[in-house]
Design a protein around this motif. Structure first.
Motif, PDB file in Angstrom:
ATOM      1  N   GLY A  92      68.256  55.070  40.986  1.00 33.63           N
ATOM      2  CA  GLY A  92      67.831  56.242  41.736  1.00 33.63           C
ATOM      3  C   GLY A  92      68.411  57.499  41.118  1.00 33.63           C
ATOM      4  N   ASP A  93      69.100  58.281  41.930  1.00 31.31           N
ATOM      5  CA  ASP A  93      69.690  59.546  41.472  1.00 31.31           C
ATOM      6  C   ASP A  93      71.066  59.369  40.839  1.00 31.31           C
ATOM      7  OD1 ASP A  93      67.505  60.986  42.398  1.00 31.31           O
ATOM      8  OD2 ASP A  93      68.402  61.351  44.366  1.00 31.31           O
ATOM      9  N   THR A  94      71.573  58.132  40.790  1.00 27.65           N
ATOM     10  CA  THR A  94      72.927  57.893  40.302  1.00 27.65           C
ATOM     11  C   THR A  94      72.914  57.292  38.899  1.00 27.65           C
ATOM     12  OG1 THR A  94      73.722  57.552  42.559  1.00 27.65           O
ATOM     13  CG2 THR A  94      75.114  56.723  40.782  1.00 27.65           C
ATOM     14  N   VAL A  95      73.724  57.885  38.024  1.00 29.20           N
ATOM     15  CA  VAL A  95      73.938  57.339  36.681  1.00 29.20           C
ATOM     16  C   VAL A  95      75.400  56.908  36.608  1.00 29.20           C
ATOM     17  CG1 VAL A  95      73.954  57.816  34.196  1.00 29.20           C
ATOM     18  CG2 VAL A  95      72.178  58.816  35.655  1.00 29.20           C
ATOM     19  N   ILE A  96      75.624  55.683  36.156  1.00 27.88           N
ATOM     20  CA  ILE A  96      76.974  55.142  36.001  1.00 27.88           C
ATOM     21  C   ILE A  96      77.252  55.047  34.509  1.00 27.88           C
ATOM     22  CG2 ILE A  96      78.525  53.208  36.472  1.00 27.88           C
ATOM     23  CD1 ILE A  96      76.463  52.477  38.764  1.00 27.88           C
ATOM     24  N   VAL A  97      78.352  55.659  34.089  1.00 22.09           N
ATOM     25  CA  VAL A  97      78.726  55.634  32.678  1.00 22.09           C
ATOM     26  C   VAL A  97      80.088  54.952  32.563  1.00 22.09           C
ATOM     27  CG1 VAL A  97      79.000  56.972  30.571  1.00 22.09           C
ATOM     28  CG2 VAL A  97      77.569  57.867  32.419  1.00 22.09           C
ATOM     29  N   PHE A  98      80.125  53.886  31.786  1.00 26.68           N
ATOM     30  CA  PHE A  98      81.353  53.141  31.499  1.00 26.68           C
ATOM     31  C   PHE A  98      81.675  53.457  30.045  1.00 26.68           C
ATOM     32  CE2 PHE A  98      83.002  48.626  30.468  1.00 26.68           C
ATOM     33  CZ  PHE A  98      84.306  48.960  30.809  1.00 26.68           C
ATOM     34  N   PHE A  99      82.817  54.122  29.819  1.00 24.13           N
ATOM     35  CA  PHE A  99      83.105  54.584  28.465  1.00 24.13           C
ATOM     36  C   PHE A  99      84.596  54.648  28.178  1.00 24.13           C
ATOM     37  CE2 PHE A  99      83.208  58.367  31.080  1.00 24.13           C
ATOM     38  CZ  PHE A  99      84.112  59.233  30.505  1.00 24.13           C
ATOM     39  N   ASP A 100      84.891  54.686  26.882  1.00 18.70           N
ATOM     40  CA  ASP A 100      86.244  54.912  26.389  1.00 18.70           C
ATOM     41  C   ASP A 100      86.283  56.332  25.837  1.00 18.70           C
ATOM     42  OD1 ASP A 100      87.130  52.155  26.728  1.00 18.70           O
ATOM     43  OD2 ASP A 100      85.829  51.690  25.034  1.00 18.70           O
ATOM     44  N   ALA A 101      87.449  56.941  25.897  1.00 18.09           N
ATOM     45  CA  ALA A 101      87.623  58.259  25.282  1.00 18.09           C
ATOM     46  C   ALA A 101      89.040  58.346  24.747  1.00 18.09           C
ATOM     47  CB  ALA A 101      87.360  59.376  26.283  1.00 18.09           C
ATOM     48  N   SER A 102      89.168  58.970  23.582  1.00 15.30           N
ATOM     49  CA  SER A 102      90.497  59.108  22.991  1.00 15.30           C
ATOM     50  C   SER A 102      90.605  60.434  22.266  1.00 15.30           C
ATOM     51  CB  SER A 102      90.794  57.948  22.039  1.00 15.30           C
ATOM     52  OG  SER A 102      89.847  57.934  20.995  1.00 15.30           O
ATOM     53  N   GLY A 103      91.837  60.876  22.150  1.00 16.24           N
ATOM     54  CA  GLY A 103      92.166  62.111  21.453  1.00 16.24           C
ATOM     55  C   GLY A 103      93.649  62.096  21.147  1.00 16.24           C
ATOM     56  N   THR A 104      94.196  63.260  20.808  1.00 15.94           N
ATOM     57  CA  THR A 104      95.624  63.368  20.493  1.00 15.94           C
ATOM     58  C   THR A 104      96.229  64.504  21.308  1.00 15.94           C
ATOM     59  OG1 THR A 104      95.172  62.620  18.245  1.00 15.94           O
ATOM     60  CG2 THR A 104      97.303  63.676  18.631  1.00 15.94           C
ATOM     61  N   ALA A 105      97.346  64.188  21.955  1.00 18.70           N
ATOM     62  CA  ALA A 105      98.051  65.193  22.754  1.00 18.70           C
ATOM     63  C   ALA A 105      98.787  66.173  21.847  1.00 18.70           C
ATOM     64  CB  ALA A 105      99.036  64.503  23.696  1.00 18.70           C
ATOM     65  N   LYS A 106      99.203  67.292  22.408  1.00 16.55           N
ATOM     66  CA  LYS A 106      99.912  68.329  21.643  1.00 16.55           C
ATOM     67  C   LYS A 106     101.228  67.823  21.061  1.00 16.55           C
ATOM     68  CE  LYS A 106      97.722  72.426  23.147  1.00 16.55           C
ATOM     69  NZ  LYS A 106      96.908  72.818  22.039  1.00 16.55           N
ATOM     70  N   ASP A 107     101.789  66.753  21.630  1.00 15.62           N
ATOM     71  CA  ASP A 107     103.030  66.186  21.084  1.00 15.62           C
ATOM     72  C   ASP A 107     102.764  65.173  19.971  1.00 15.62           C
ATOM     73  OD1 ASP A 107     102.082  64.022  22.548  1.00 15.62           O
ATOM     74  OD2 ASP A 107     103.857  63.844  23.825  1.00 15.62           O
ATOM     75  N   GLY A 108     101.496  65.028  19.568  1.00 19.00           N
ATOM     76  CA  GLY A 108     101.140  64.127  18.477  1.00 19.00           C
ATOM     77  C   GLY A 108     100.874  62.692  18.885  1.00 19.00           C
ATOM     78  N   VAL A 109     101.059  62.376  20.155  1.00 19.44           N
ATOM     79  CA  VAL A 109     100.851  61.016  20.643  1.00 19.44           C
ATOM     80  C   VAL A 109      99.381  60.832  21.018  1.00 19.44           C
ATOM     81  CG1 VAL A 109     101.489  59.356  22.447  1.00 19.44           C
ATOM     82  CG2 VAL A 109     103.233  60.871  21.477  1.00 19.44           C
ATOM     83  N   PRO A 110      98.765  59.748  20.552  1.00 15.67           N
ATOM     84  CA  PRO A 110      97.377  59.494  20.920  1.00 15.67           C
ATOM     85  C   PRO A 110      97.235  59.279  22.430  1.00 15.67           C
ATOM     86  CG  PRO A 110      98.012  58.120  19.066  1.00 15.67           C
ATOM     87  CD  PRO A 110      99.270  58.751  19.598  1.00 15.67           C
ATOM     88  N   TYR A 111      96.116  59.723  22.962  1.00 21.08           N
ATOM     89  CA  TYR A 111      95.756  59.462  24.355  1.00 21.08           C
ATOM     90  C   TYR A 111      94.441  58.699  24.338  1.00 21.08           C
ATOM     91  CZ  TYR A 111      94.047  60.065  29.104  1.00 21.08           C
ATOM     92  OH  TYR A 111      93.563  59.827  30.367  1.00 21.08           O
ATOM     93  N   ALA A 112      94.397  57.597  25.050  1.00 23.12           N
ATOM     94  CA  ALA A 112      93.172  56.815  25.163  1.00 23.12           C
ATOM     95  C   ALA A 112      93.062  56.304  26.592  1.00 23.12           C
ATOM     96  CB  ALA A 112      93.183  55.643  24.181  1.00 23.12           C
ATOM     97  N   ASN A 113      91.839  56.294  27.089  1.00 23.51           N
ATOM     98  CA  ASN A 113      91.616  55.808  28.439  1.00 23.51           C
ATOM     99  C   ASN A 113      90.209  55.236  28.515  1.00 23.51           C
ATOM    100  OD1 ASN A 113      92.025  55.354  31.234  1.00 23.51           O
ATOM    101  ND2 ASN A 113      93.188  57.258  31.418  1.00 23.51           N
ATOM    102  N   THR A 114      89.994  54.422  29.522  1.00 23.78           N
ATOM    103  CA  THR A 114      88.673  53.866  29.813  1.00 23.78           C
ATOM    104  C   THR A 114      88.259  54.387  31.180  1.00 23.78           C
ATOM    105  OG1 THR A 114      89.112  51.911  28.478  1.00 23.78           O
ATOM    106  CG2 THR A 114      87.359  51.724  30.127  1.00 23.78           C
ATOM    107  N   TYR A 115      87.016  54.823  31.266  1.00 29.05           N
ATOM    108  CA  TYR A 115      86.513  55.500  32.456  1.00 29.05           C
ATOM    109  C   TYR A 115      85.245  54.840  32.975  1.00 29.05           C
ATOM    110  CZ  TYR A 115      89.391  59.367  30.696  1.00 29.05           C
ATOM    111  OH  TYR A 115      90.421  60.141  30.240  1.00 29.05           O
ATOM    112  N   ALA A 116      85.034  54.960  34.261  1.00 27.27           N
ATOM    113  CA  ALA A 116      83.747  54.666  34.889  1.00 27.27           C
ATOM    114  C   ALA A 116      83.438  55.862  35.783  1.00 27.27           C
ATOM    115  CB  ALA A 116      83.792  53.390  35.708  1.00 27.27           C
ATOM    116  N   TRP A 117      82.334  56.526  35.475  1.00 24.31           N
ATOM    117  CA  TRP A 117      81.909  57.684  36.259  1.00 24.31           C
ATOM    118  C   TRP A 117      80.613  57.342  36.975  1.00 24.31           C
ATOM    119  CZ3 TRP A 117      82.152  62.428  32.431  1.00 24.31           C
ATOM    120  CH2 TRP A 117      83.494  62.749  32.176  1.00 24.31           C
TER     121      TRP A 117
END
Length: 149
Positions: A92-117
Motif C-alpha cells: 500500500g502506502d508503506t515502503v520498508i527498507v532493510f539496509f546497511d550504512a557505514s561511514g567514518t566518524a570524526k575520530d577516525g573510527v568506522p561507524y556501521a549500522n543495519t537499519y529497517a525503516w
C-alpha cells in the motif's frame, strides 16, 4: 477478508511500484552523495526512532527530526553514511527498507549500522516513519564523538 476489486488492486499495485521507485531513487541519490531520503520528508512528517537509543522518541516534524538527529549525526562524521539496500518491500502506502550504512566518524573510527525503516508515503512524500537500528552502535557514536560546531 474480501478481495479487492480489479481496479482497486491495480491502484494499490501502482502505488506500491511508484512508492518503491521514489524511495529507491532517494537511496540512490544518498549513495551517490547527491541527496537523501530525508529530502522526501513532508514538513509535518513524524519520525519515530524505536528502542532505547539516546535519540529514541517520536519527532513531530521534519525540522525537529533533522535538527535533533540528522544534523548532529552528520556533524559527528568525517565521511558520511553510504547505504546498501538489502531488501525493499511495499505494501500500500508503506515502503520498508532493510539496509546497511557505514561511514567514518570524526575520530577516525568506522561507524556501521543495519537499519529497517517503515516509510509511509502520500503524494510522493514521507508522512510517517519508524526506524529500527542497533542502539549500541548508535549510542557509542553519539557519546564518543562530539558534534563539530
Amino acid at each position: 477478508m474480501a478481495a479487492l476489486a480489479p481496479a482497486a488492486q491495480a491502484q494499490t499495485t501502482g502505488d506500491e511500484v511508484g512508492n518503491k521507485a521514489i524511495v529507491q531513487r532517494a537511496f540512490d541519490a544518498w549513495a551517490a552523495g547527491t541527496g537523501s531520503p530525508y529530502d522526501l520528508l513532508a514538513d509535518d512528517a513524524t519520525w519515530t526512532i524505536t528502542g532505547n537509543s539516546l535519540a529514541s522518541k517520536t519527532y513531530g516534524s521534519r525540522e525537529a527530526f533533522i535538527g535533533e538527529v540528522i544534523r548532529p549525526f552528520i556533524a559527528r562524521m568525517s565521511v558520511g553514511l553510504k547505504p546498501t539496500i538489502r531488501q525493499m518491500y511495499a505494501d500500500g502506502d508503506t515502503v520498508i527498507v532493510f539496509f546497511d550504512a557505514s561511514g567514518t566518524a570524526k575520530d577516525g573510527v568506522p561507524y556501521a549500522n543495519t537499519y529497517a525503516w517503515f516509510l509511509e508515503l502520500r503524494d510522493g512524500r514521507i508522512t510517517d516513519a519508524s526506524a529500527f537500528f542497533d542502539s549500541i552502535a548508535f549510542n557509542d557514536l553519539w557519546t564518543r564523538v562530539k558534534p563539530a560546531r
